[in-house]
Design an enzyme around this catalytic site. Structure first.
Site, PDB file in Angstrom:
ATOM      1  N   ARG A  61       0.822  -1.214   0.000  1.00 55.59           N
ATOM      2  CA  ARG A  61       0.000   0.000   0.000  1.00 55.59           C
ATOM      3  C   ARG A  61       0.857   1.266   0.000  1.00 55.59           C
ATOM      4  NH1 ARG A  61      -5.556  -0.344   1.491  1.00 55.59           N
ATOM      5  NH2 ARG A  61      -6.252  -2.434   1.044  1.00 55.59           N
ATOM      6  N   ARG A  96      -3.656   6.751   0.571  1.00 59.13           N
ATOM      7  CA  ARG A  96      -4.164   7.978   1.178  1.00 59.13           C
ATOM      8  C   ARG A  96      -3.213   8.702   2.125  1.00 59.13           C
ATOM      9  NH1 ARG A  96      -9.464   5.270   3.174  1.00 59.13           N
ATOM     10  NH2 ARG A  96      -7.833   3.703   3.320  1.00 59.13           N
ATOM     11  N   ARG A 106      -7.407  11.737  -5.914  1.00 59.83           N
ATOM     12  CA  ARG A 106      -8.618  10.984  -5.590  1.00 59.83           C
ATOM     13  C   ARG A 106      -9.830  11.884  -5.386  1.00 59.83           C
ATOM     14  NH1 ARG A 106     -11.917   8.599  -4.490  1.00 59.83           N
ATOM     15  NH2 ARG A 106     -11.987   7.262  -2.669  1.00 59.83           N
ATOM     16  N   ASP A 131      -6.628  -2.955  -7.455  1.00 57.78           N
ATOM     17  CA  ASP A 131      -7.193  -3.529  -6.238  1.00 57.78           C
ATOM     18  C   ASP A 131      -7.448  -5.014  -6.449  1.00 57.78           C
ATOM     19  OD1 ASP A 131      -8.291  -2.349  -3.530  1.00 57.78           O
ATOM     20  OD2 ASP A 131      -9.548  -4.048  -4.077  1.00 57.78           O
ATOM     21  N   TYR A 147     -14.660 -12.014   0.440  1.00 53.25           N
ATOM     22  CA  TYR A 147     -15.307 -10.736   0.097  1.00 53.25           C
ATOM     23  C   TYR A 147     -16.589 -10.955  -0.707  1.00 53.25           C
ATOM     24  CZ  TYR A 147     -11.724  -7.534   1.782  1.00 53.25           C
ATOM     25  OH  TYR A 147     -10.892  -6.805   2.577  1.00 53.25           O
TER      26      TYR A 147
HETATM   27  O1  CP3 Z   1       0.167   0.604  -3.309  1.00 52.80           O
HETATM   28  C1  CP3 Z   1      -0.277  -0.544  -3.420  1.00 52.80           C
HETATM   29  O2  CP3 Z   1      -0.079  -1.441  -2.567  1.00 52.80           O
HETATM   30  C2  CP3 Z   1      -1.050  -0.916  -4.667  1.00 52.80           C
HETATM   31  C3  CP3 Z   1      -2.455  -0.742  -4.609  1.00 52.80           C
HETATM   32  C4  CP3 Z   1      -3.335  -1.643  -3.760  1.00 52.80           C
HETATM   33  C5  CP3 Z   1      -4.589  -1.187  -3.268  1.00 52.80           C
HETATM   34  N1  CP3 Z   1      -5.234  -2.250  -2.720  1.00 52.80           N
HETATM   35  C6  CP3 Z   1      -5.098   0.186  -3.387  1.00 52.80           C
HETATM   36  C7  CP3 Z   1      -6.213   0.638  -2.524  1.00 52.80           C
HETATM   37  C8  CP3 Z   1      -3.208  -2.987  -3.408  1.00 52.80           C
HETATM   38  C9  CP3 Z   1      -2.045  -3.947  -3.620  1.00 52.80           C
HETATM   39  C10 CP3 Z   1      -4.425  -3.356  -2.764  1.00 52.80           C
HETATM   40  C11 CP3 Z   1      -4.691  -4.728  -2.299  1.00 52.80           C
HETATM   41  C12 CP3 Z   1      -5.886  -4.977  -1.483  1.00 52.80           C
HETATM   42  N2  CP3 Z   1      -7.143  -4.452  -1.625  1.00 52.80           N
HETATM   43  C13 CP3 Z   1      -5.931  -5.937  -0.440  1.00 52.80           C
HETATM   44  C14 CP3 Z   1      -4.781  -6.831  -0.035  1.00 52.80           C
HETATM   45  C15 CP3 Z   1      -3.813  -6.123   0.845  1.00 52.80           C
HETATM   46  C16 CP3 Z   1      -4.296  -5.900   2.240  1.00 52.80           C
HETATM   47  O3  CP3 Z   1      -4.412  -4.724   2.604  1.00 52.80           O
HETATM   48  O4  CP3 Z   1      -4.568  -6.881   2.951  1.00 52.80           O
HETATM   49  C17 CP3 Z   1      -7.233  -5.920   0.084  1.00 52.80           C
HETATM   50  C18 CP3 Z   1      -7.745  -6.759   1.235  1.00 52.80           C
HETATM   51  C19 CP3 Z   1      -7.982  -4.988  -0.696  1.00 52.80           C
HETATM   52  C20 CP3 Z   1      -9.439  -4.665  -0.568  1.00 52.80           C
HETATM   53  C21 CP3 Z   1      -9.620  -3.247  -0.211  1.00 52.80           C
HETATM   54  N3  CP3 Z   1      -9.442  -2.191  -1.080  1.00 52.80           N
HETATM   55  C22 CP3 Z   1      -9.997  -2.720   1.042  1.00 52.80           C
HETATM   56  C23 CP3 Z   1     -10.292  -3.539   2.289  1.00 52.80           C
HETATM   57  C24 CP3 Z   1     -10.049  -1.327   0.895  1.00 52.80           C
HETATM   58  C25 CP3 Z   1     -10.507  -0.339   1.902  1.00 52.80           C
HETATM   59  C26 CP3 Z   1      -9.520  -0.195   2.978  1.00 52.80           C
HETATM   60  C27 CP3 Z   1      -9.140   1.230   3.141  1.00 52.80           C
HETATM   61  O5  CP3 Z   1      -7.962   1.432   3.446  1.00 52.80           O
HETATM   62  O6  CP3 Z   1     -10.010   2.093   2.971  1.00 52.80           O
HETATM   63  C28 CP3 Z   1      -9.649  -1.022  -0.421  1.00 52.80           C
HETATM   64  C29 CP3 Z   1      -9.512   0.326  -1.011  1.00 52.80           C
HETATM   65  C30 CP3 Z   1      -8.177   0.733  -1.474  1.00 52.80           C
HETATM   66  N4  CP3 Z   1      -7.349  -0.047  -2.233  1.00 52.80           N
HETATM   67  C31 CP3 Z   1      -7.558   2.000  -1.265  1.00 52.80           C
HETATM   68  C32 CP3 Z   1      -6.328   1.945  -1.926  1.00 52.80           C
HETATM   69  C33 CP3 Z   1      -5.308   3.044  -2.045  1.00 52.80           C
HETATM   70  C34 CP3 Z   1      -8.175   3.179  -0.521  1.00 52.80           C
HETATM   71  C35 CP3 Z   1      -9.408   3.637  -1.246  1.00 52.80           C
HETATM   72  C36 CP3 Z   1      -9.558   5.122  -1.463  1.00 52.80           C
HETATM   73  O7  CP3 Z   1      -8.695   5.764  -2.084  1.00 52.80           O
HETATM   74  O8  CP3 Z   1     -10.614   5.629  -1.063  1.00 52.80           O
END
Ligand code: CP3
Length: 352
Positions: free
Chosen positions: A30, A34, A43, A79, A156
């Protein structure tokens, strides 16, 4: 793919293969997100999946952390939930709440609702973002593609979002084991095709995120989560034997031996796992990635540096890719991420 710029920094790929490196390579799960003001600014204009689906924007966000920190790898901005979308499920990103599926899978009969995706077409925007990013990186860092693991995606798709107990998806495992296996196999097939397409488009390594592995008992993990995880790496390796495959099964410390016996080249550790114990179990069968507690980044810089040193000593210089034990948090200070990255490079250079 020979028209890509040559890789000038191959420390990440070398460490993944357990080859000697001048310093320990580092990236952060990640790392684009944000906690970066430039991500929040971008965003503010577009919905999350709009950014993911627009290759120019996904490339821009992927590069943001690399402009700030001397990272050794970039991970494509996307994602894990793009696979459920390709399977025909609607997924929304709700502000402050995370992912939401308005119509999750209610029971085995709902498997008939799933589409048969054409990955290269339906997820073509990810491949386009990878190709663009690989060019834009100009060989400064390796590019990682990724997908979610079948069990985590199944969870999910059934829960419809995050959950405390994941009892709906675990109910499937125990009440509908055959339907569960058929769903997991179907997801695994899409994952493998997707990772192969990502490598064809420019990814130089791939990571499979099994974020909810730790919800399973060792027996349930072995029965349900592990076979499709293995199948993915076997299929990717059959087509691209030279490309490192990373598995991150959060919470599944009991599975280290089985994962080391699979086709994965690198095993990601969360911060609850002891690097020395992991090394003892895994031996030379795989490289290790991780595993600083992301909350250490809330500490003062000197504490971060001391903890990085401890982590590097515990892993040793060979076959280690430094990372956090899970992703960056939205309230992390980018300056502290910089301290982490610089400390990994500085201490590993001194001790190797
Ligand atoms: O920088 C990176 O790592 C690449 C981008 C990336 C994102 N999600 C962007 C993202 C990667 C590799 C993921 C993987 C992901 N997504 C996982 C596996 C990793 C982990 O954290 O366990 C999971 C479980 C998800 C599902 C997911 N997507 C969730 C649970 C959420 C919400 C959590 C939160 O922090 O709000 C997301 C949204 C998400 N994916 C964001 C980002 C930058 C935030 C959303 C936003 O910008 O509003």
């Amino acid at each position: 793919m020979s028209d890509f710029p040559p890789l000038k920094n191959d420390t990440f790929l070398r460490a993944a293969r357990r080859e000697p490196v001048p310093y320990t390579p580092v990236w952060m799960m990640r790392q684009a997100g944000r906690y970066l003001p430039e991500y929040r600014a971008l965003r503010a204009m577009d919905a999350f999946f709009e950014v993911v689906r627009t290759p120019e924007l996904a490339t821009e966000v992927t590069l943001q952390p690399l402009r700030r920190f001397p990272l050794d790898a970039a991970i494509i901005f996307s994602d894990i939930l793009v696979i459920p979308q390709a399977l025909g499920l609607r997924v929304e990103m709700v502000k402050g709440k995370g992912p939401h599926f308005p119509e999750p899978l209610a029971g085995p009969a709902d498997l008939a609702r799933l589409a048969d995706p054409d990955v290269r077409r339906d997820l073509g925007y990810v491949m386009e973002a990878l190709t663009r990013t690989r060019h834009a990186l100009e060989g400064r860092a390796a590019l990682i593609g990724f997908c979610g693991a079948p069990w985590t995606l199944m969870a999910y798709m059934i829960e419809g979002g995050g959950s405390k107990t994941f009892s709906a998806s675990k109910t499937w495992l125990y009440r509908h084991p055959e339907a569960s296996r058929s769903l997991l196999d179907r997801i695994a097939e899409v994952c493998a095709e997707f990772l192969i397409a990502q490598i064809d488009a420019g990814a130089q390594a791939v990571q499979v995120f099994d974020s909810w592995a730790g919800l399973l008992s060792p027996e349930a993990f072995a029965a349900f989560a592990l076979p499709p995880l293995r199948a993915i790496a076997d299929r990717v390796k059959a087509v691209h034997p030279e490309v490192p495959c990373i598995v991150f099964a959060r919470g599944a410390f009991y599975a280290l031996d089985a994962l080391a016996d699979s086709a994965y080249d690198v095993i990601g550790l969360d911060w609850t796992m002891d690097p020395r114990e992991a090394r003892r179990i895994v031996g030379t069968r795989a490289a290790l990635q991780g595993n600083l507690d992301p909350c250490i980044l809330y500490a003062e810089p000197d504490v971060i540096r001391a903890e990085v040193r401890r982590m590097l000593e515990a892993f040793g210089p060979v076959g280690h890719i430094a990372n956090l034990g899970h992703g960056m948090h939205p309230d992390h200070d980018p300056a502290h991420a910089a301290v982490f990255v610089e400390a990994v490079h500085a201490f590993s250079r001194r001790t190797s």
